[in-house]
Design a protein around this motif. Structure first.
Motif, mmCIF file in Angstrom:
data_model
loop_
_atom_site.group_PDB
_atom_site.id
_atom_site.type_symbol
_atom_site.label_atom_id
_atom_site.label_comp_id
_atom_site.label_asym_id
_atom_site.label_seq_id
_atom_site.Cartn_x
_atom_site.Cartn_y
_atom_site.Cartn_z
ATOM 1 N N GLY A 129 -2.895 -1.557 -11.483
ATOM 2 C CA GLY A 129 -2.500 -0.183 -11.183
ATOM 3 C C GLY A 129 -2.632 0.159 -9.717
ATOM 4 O O GLY A 129 -1.763 0.801 -9.130
ATOM 5 N N GLU A 130 -3.727 -0.298 -9.094
ATOM 6 C CA GLU A 130 -3.951 -0.008 -7.677
ATOM 7 C C GLU A 130 -2.881 -0.669 -6.813
ATOM 8 O O GLU A 130 -2.408 -0.090 -5.834
ATOM 9 C CB GLU A 130 -5.339 -0.500 -7.261
ATOM 10 C CG GLU A 130 -5.691 -0.169 -5.822
ATOM 11 C CD GLU A 130 -7.098 -0.609 -5.455
ATOM 12 O OE1 GLU A 130 -7.369 -0.748 -4.250
ATOM 13 O OE2 GLU A 130 -7.917 -0.805 -6.375
ATOM 14 N N GLU A 131 -2.491 -1.886 -7.194
ATOM 15 C CA GLU A 131 -1.476 -2.598 -6.415
ATOM 16 C C GLU A 131 -0.122 -1.897 -6.487
ATOM 17 O O GLU A 131 0.618 -1.850 -5.507
ATOM 18 C CB GLU A 131 -1.351 -4.042 -6.900
ATOM 19 C CG GLU A 131 -2.458 -4.969 -6.420
ATOM 20 C CD GLU A 131 -3.803 -4.675 -7.071
ATOM 21 O OE1 GLU A 131 -3.818 -4.043 -8.152
ATOM 22 O OE2 GLU A 131 -4.841 -5.067 -6.494
ATOM 23 N N TRP A 132 0.211 -1.344 -7.653
ATOM 24 C CA TRP A 132 1.469 -0.600 -7.766
ATOM 25 C C TRP A 132 1.422 0.667 -6.937
ATOM 26 O O TRP A 132 2.443 1.084 -6.359
ATOM 27 C CB TRP A 132 1.793 -0.291 -9.231
ATOM 28 C CG TRP A 132 2.331 -1.471 -9.972
ATOM 29 C CD1 TRP A 132 1.725 -2.164 -10.977
ATOM 30 C CD2 TRP A 132 3.587 -2.133 -9.747
ATOM 31 N NE1 TRP A 132 2.513 -3.208 -11.393
ATOM 32 C CE2 TRP A 132 3.667 -3.216 -10.661
ATOM 33 C CE3 TRP A 132 4.648 -1.915 -8.867
ATOM 34 C CZ2 TRP A 132 4.763 -4.064 -10.723
ATOM 35 C CZ3 TRP A 132 5.755 -2.757 -8.917
ATOM 36 C CH2 TRP A 132 5.806 -3.823 -9.836
ATOM 37 N N ASP A 133 0.252 1.293 -6.854
ATOM 38 C CA ASP A 133 0.108 2.460 -5.977
ATOM 39 C C ASP A 133 0.358 2.061 -4.519
ATOM 40 O O ASP A 133 1.012 2.783 -3.764
ATOM 41 C CB ASP A 133 -1.283 3.064 -6.115
ATOM 42 C CG ASP A 133 -1.472 3.803 -7.442
ATOM 43 O OD1 ASP A 133 -0.446 4.143 -8.068
ATOM 44 O OD2 ASP A 133 -2.631 4.025 -7.830
ATOM 45 N N GLU A 134 -0.186 0.910 -4.130
ATOM 46 C CA GLU A 134 0.042 0.414 -2.772
ATOM 47 C C GLU A 134 1.516 0.092 -2.545
ATOM 48 O O GLU A 134 2.060 0.347 -1.459
ATOM 49 C CB GLU A 134 -0.813 -0.829 -2.515
ATOM 50 C CG GLU A 134 -2.296 -0.554 -2.375
ATOM 51 C CD GLU A 134 -3.111 -1.819 -2.212
ATOM 52 O OE1 GLU A 134 -4.197 -1.747 -1.597
ATOM 53 O OE2 GLU A 134 -2.683 -2.893 -2.687
ATOM 54 N N MET A 135 2.161 -0.449 -3.575
ATOM 55 C CA MET A 135 3.586 -0.758 -3.468
ATOM 56 C C MET A 135 4.395 0.516 -3.250
ATOM 57 O O MET A 135 5.309 0.563 -2.418
ATOM 58 C CB MET A 135 4.059 -1.490 -4.723
ATOM 59 C CG MET A 135 5.452 -2.054 -4.634
ATOM 60 S SD MET A 135 5.592 -3.496 -3.535
ATOM 61 C CE MET A 135 4.803 -4.770 -4.541
ATOM 62 N N ARG A 136 4.065 1.567 -3.989
ATOM 63 C CA ARG A 136 4.770 2.832 -3.815
ATOM 64 C C ARG A 136 4.527 3.425 -2.440
ATOM 65 O O ARG A 136 5.431 3.985 -1.811
ATOM 66 C CB ARG A 136 4.341 3.816 -4.914
ATOM 67 C CG ARG A 136 5.003 3.547 -6.266
ATOM 68 C CD ARG A 136 4.656 4.613 -7.292
ATOM 69 N NE ARG A 136 3.343 4.375 -7.871
ATOM 70 C CZ ARG A 136 3.130 3.617 -8.942
ATOM 71 N NH1 ARG A 136 4.127 3.010 -9.548
ATOM 72 N NH2 ARG A 136 1.911 3.465 -9.427
ATOM 73 N N GLN A 137 3.301 3.290 -1.954
ATOM 74 C CA GLN A 137 2.996 3.793 -0.614
ATOM 75 C C GLN A 137 3.776 2.999 0.434
ATOM 76 O O GLN A 137 4.301 3.573 1.398
ATOM 77 C CB GLN A 137 1.491 3.691 -0.343
ATOM 78 C CG GLN A 137 1.073 4.372 0.961
ATOM 79 C CD GLN A 137 -0.425 4.289 1.201
ATOM 80 O OE1 GLN A 137 -1.154 3.667 0.430
ATOM 81 N NE2 GLN A 137 -0.884 4.904 2.273
ATOM 82 N N ALA A 138 3.867 1.684 0.241
ATOM 83 C CA ALA A 138 4.628 0.851 1.173
ATOM 84 C C ALA A 138 6.096 1.261 1.191
ATOM 85 O O ALA A 138 6.731 1.325 2.254
ATOM 86 C CB ALA A 138 4.500 -0.624 0.787
ATOM 87 N N ALA A 139 6.645 1.552 0.010
ATOM 88 C CA ALA A 139 8.041 1.995 -0.073
ATOM 89 C C ALA A 139 8.230 3.317 0.663
ATOM 90 O O ALA A 139 9.214 3.509 1.393
ATOM 91 C CB ALA A 139 8.462 2.135 -1.529
#
Length: 250
Positions: A129-139
């Motif tokens: 879940g944390e990694e997907w949050d980081e992915m969204r922030q990167a986007a």
């Protein structure tokens, strides 16, 4: 009377630039930061052309990394970690130091570095879940790679919830930056939409045409087949949309 007419309106848009959590306020007009950003961009342009000044450009990037400039930290981190093939001649291989630099750039909210860290984390964990949050922030911070991954994930429901609207939004972000695969996937989603509108069809054809210009065979196949049946008004609108979407890549 139900007719579309051309109009001009004043529009005020307020922006809030994302800062690192718990970090002090940053002056985004800071002259030093702007100068460093310009130095990095110039050096990166030289490296991409692989010109005679490449050695000096490498030295500039490494010096900027020492000054903790996020974009330079990320690039030097990629070199040191061996994430880019053929960089052993640029800097000595040091995977641990390279990863530390990339992570530092990610903590400074540099989009590509955040994507790299998130992608690396997704490869290690089932519950990420944390990694997907980081992915969204990167986007959000402009990583076209993160935008494409999130578009795929929402389109397929793999790792995230299946949501066609979100998938289209993410694909549109990277498609407008000239990423051919994003253009193709966005075109497919619009083209395959049940009961699609005429506007959806015209947009899909414009995205297919742009992707075909970058040698995406699937896009070329569909576009060449469909263009045989374009009406003159459709052809005019599609050509206009191509210029509107990403004119500099047309």
């Amino acid at each position: 009377d139900g007719r579309a007419v051309a109009a001009e309106i004043p529009l005020i848009v307020k922006f809030r630039l994302p800062l690192q959590r718990n970090a002090p306020a940053i002056s985004w007009s800071d002259e030093k930061r702007e100068r460093q950003r310009s130095e990095f961009n110039v050096a990166l342009g030289i490296l991409r052309r692989n010109g005679p000044a490449a050695d000096r450009a490498i030295a500039t990037v490494r010096e900027l990394a020492k000054k903790k400039v996020p974009s330079a930290l990320y690039l030097v981190g990629l070199w040191e970690s061996g994430a880019i093939d053929g960089t052993a001649e640029i800097v000595p291989r040091n995977e641990k130091a390279g990863i530390a630099k990339i992570e530092r750039a990610a903590k400074a909210n540099y989009g590509p570095a955040l994507y790299w860290v998130a992608r690396r984390g997704l490869g290690k964990q089932a519950d990420a879940g944390e990694e997907w949050d980081e992915m969204r922030q990167a986007a959000m911070l402009g990583s076209v790679e993160a935008q494409y991954v999130l578009g795929q994930s929402h389109e397929r429901g793999a790792g995230t919830d299946r949501d066609a609207g979100r998938a289209e939004n993410y694909y549109r972000l990277c498609a407008s930056r000239g990423v051919a695969l994003c253009q193709y996937r966005l075109g497919r989603m619009l083209f395959d939409t049940p009961h699609r509108s005429e506007a959806d069809y015209e947009q899909a054809m414009a995205w297919f045409a742009l992707a075909a210009n970058q040698d995406i065979d699937g896009a070329r196949t569909i576009y060449e087949r469909e263009r045989l049946h374009f009406t003159l008004p459709q052809e005019t609108i599609i050509d206009k949309l191509k210029r509107q979407f990403v004119g500099k890549f047309d």
